[in-house]
Design a protein around this motif. Structure first.
Motif, PDB file in Angstrom:
ATOM      1  N   GLU A  56      13.453   4.532  -1.266  1.00 23.52           N
ATOM      2  CA  GLU A  56      14.862   4.702  -1.632  1.00 23.52           C
ATOM      3  C   GLU A  56      15.038   4.536  -3.136  1.00 23.52           C
ATOM      4  N   ALA A  57      14.362   3.542  -3.713  1.00 21.42           N
ATOM      5  CA  ALA A  57      14.455   3.307  -5.162  1.00 21.42           C
ATOM      6  C   ALA A  57      13.921   4.499  -5.950  1.00 21.42           C
ATOM      7  N   ARG A  58      12.958   5.212  -5.400  1.00 15.07           N
ATOM      8  CA  ARG A  58      12.411   6.400  -6.077  1.00 15.07           C
ATOM      9  C   ARG A  58      13.372   7.584  -6.043  1.00 15.07           C
ATOM     10  N   LEU A  59      14.292   7.570  -5.089  1.00 16.36           N
ATOM     11  CA  LEU A  59      15.280   8.660  -4.993  1.00 16.36           C
ATOM     12  C   LEU A  59      16.402   8.523  -6.015  1.00 16.36           C
ATOM     13  N   LEU A  60      16.637   7.303  -6.474  1.00 11.35           N
ATOM     14  CA  LEU A  60      17.766   7.046  -7.364  1.00 11.35           C
ATOM     15  C   LEU A  60      17.744   7.871  -8.654  1.00 11.35           C
ATOM     16  N   PRO A  61      16.622   7.992  -9.368  1.00 13.12           N
ATOM     17  CA  PRO A  61      16.619   8.838 -10.572  1.00 13.12           C
ATOM     18  C   PRO A  61      16.973  10.293 -10.273  1.00 13.12           C
ATOM     19  N   LEU A  62      16.532  10.799  -9.131  1.00 17.31           N
ATOM     20  CA  LEU A  62      16.873  12.179  -8.747  1.00 17.31           C
ATOM     21  C   LEU A  62      18.366  12.301  -8.467  1.00 17.31           C
ATOM     22  N   LEU A  63      18.916  11.300  -7.814  1.00 21.25           N
ATOM     23  CA  LEU A  63      20.346  11.295  -7.517  1.00 21.25           C
ATOM     24  C   LEU A  63      21.159  11.246  -8.809  1.00 21.25           C
ATOM     25  N   HIS A  64      20.776  10.367  -9.738  1.00 25.17           N
ATOM     26  CA  HIS A  64      21.494  10.284 -11.012  1.00 25.17           C
ATOM     27  C   HIS A  64      21.356  11.575 -11.817  1.00 25.17           C
ATOM     28  N   ARG A  65      20.211  12.209 -11.750  1.00 23.65           N
ATOM     29  CA  ARG A  65      20.036  13.480 -12.467  1.00 23.65           C
ATOM     30  C   ARG A  65      21.007  14.528 -11.933  1.00 23.65           C
ATOM     31  N   GLY A  66      21.131  14.601 -10.607  1.00 15.03           N
ATOM     32  CA  GLY A  66      22.067  15.553 -10.011  1.00 15.03           C
ATOM     33  C   GLY A  66      23.510  15.221 -10.339  1.00 15.03           C
ATOM     34  N   ALA A  67      23.870  13.937 -10.272  1.00 14.83           N
ATOM     35  CA  ALA A  67      25.239  13.518 -10.598  1.00 14.83           C
ATOM     36  C   ALA A  67      25.545  13.767 -12.072  1.00 14.83           C
ATOM     37  N   ARG A  68      24.542  13.551 -12.938  1.00 16.59           N
ATOM     38  CA  ARG A  68      24.735  13.819 -14.370  1.00 16.59           C
ATOM     39  C   ARG A  68      24.980  15.310 -14.593  1.00 16.59           C
ATOM     40  N   THR A  69      24.189  16.162 -13.965  1.00 17.40           N
ATOM     41  CA  THR A  69      24.338  17.608 -14.114  1.00 17.40           C
ATOM     42  C   THR A  69      25.730  18.052 -13.684  1.00 17.40           C
ATOM     43  N   LEU A  70      26.181  17.587 -12.532  1.00 17.64           N
ATOM     44  CA  LEU A  70      27.521  17.943 -12.059  1.00 17.64           C
ATOM     45  C   LEU A  70      28.595  17.431 -13.011  1.00 17.64           C
ATOM     46  N   SER A  71      28.437  16.192 -13.478  1.00 14.87           N
ATOM     47  CA  SER A  71      29.426  15.607 -14.397  1.00 14.87           C
ATOM     48  C   SER A  71      29.514  16.408 -15.690  1.00 14.87           C
ATOM     49  N   LEU A  72      28.371  16.769 -16.253  1.00 11.46           N
ATOM     50  CA  LEU A  72      28.372  17.551 -17.493  1.00 11.46           C
ATOM     51  C   LEU A  72      29.037  18.899 -17.292  1.00 11.46           C
ATOM     52  N   ARG A  73      28.821  19.510 -16.135  1.00 10.89           N
ATOM     53  CA  ARG A  73      29.463  20.796 -15.835  1.00 10.89           C
ATOM     54  C   ARG A  73      30.975  20.650 -15.695  1.00 10.89           C
ATOM     55  N   LEU A  74      31.427  19.459 -15.320  1.00  9.50           N
ATOM     56  CA  LEU A  74      32.872  19.197 -15.216  1.00  9.50           C
ATOM     57  C   LEU A  74      33.473  18.769 -16.548  1.00  9.50           C
ATOM     58  N   GLY A  75      32.645  18.685 -17.597  1.00 10.89           N
ATOM     59  CA  GLY A  75      33.142  18.374 -18.925  1.00 10.89           C
ATOM     60  C   GLY A  75      32.921  16.947 -19.379  1.00 10.89           C
ATOM     61  N   CYS A  76      32.297  16.136 -18.567  1.00 13.18           N
ATOM     62  CA  CYS A  76      31.989  14.764 -18.966  1.00 13.18           C
ATOM     63  C   CYS A  76      31.009  14.830 -20.141  1.00 13.18           C
TER      64      CYS A  76
END
Length: 85
Positions: A56-76
């Protein structure tokens, strides 16, 4: 509940194992709008017998990468959690 919310704000994710559904776990990270308000959550759900806490801990960087990508696309402008690519 307040302790959980404070921990989630500090760490940038929430994790739950078997709280609502036996044998099911999930981790989630926030997705932000341009004005840094929460737009939503990107989450991963999985059976606990296939993903242990270490994995589960190994999945966290992948999850944050996806959330970062979506956030940047929304203008964050700056995603506050995880490491930048």
């Amino acid at each position: 509940l307040r302790r959980t919310v404070a921990q989630t704000r500090q760490e940038g994710y929430a994790a739950h194992r078997c709280e609502n559904t036996p044998g099911l776990a999930a981790i989630g990270a926030p997705v932000f709008h341009a004005d840094n308000r929460i737009a939503g959550v990107l989450s991963l759900s999985y059976p606990t017998h296939l993903v242990n806490r270490k994995e589960e801990a190994r999945l966290l960087p992948l999850l944050h990468r996806g959330a970062r990508t979506l956030s940047l696309r929304l203008g964050c402008q700056v995603y506050p959690f995880g490491s930048s690519p």
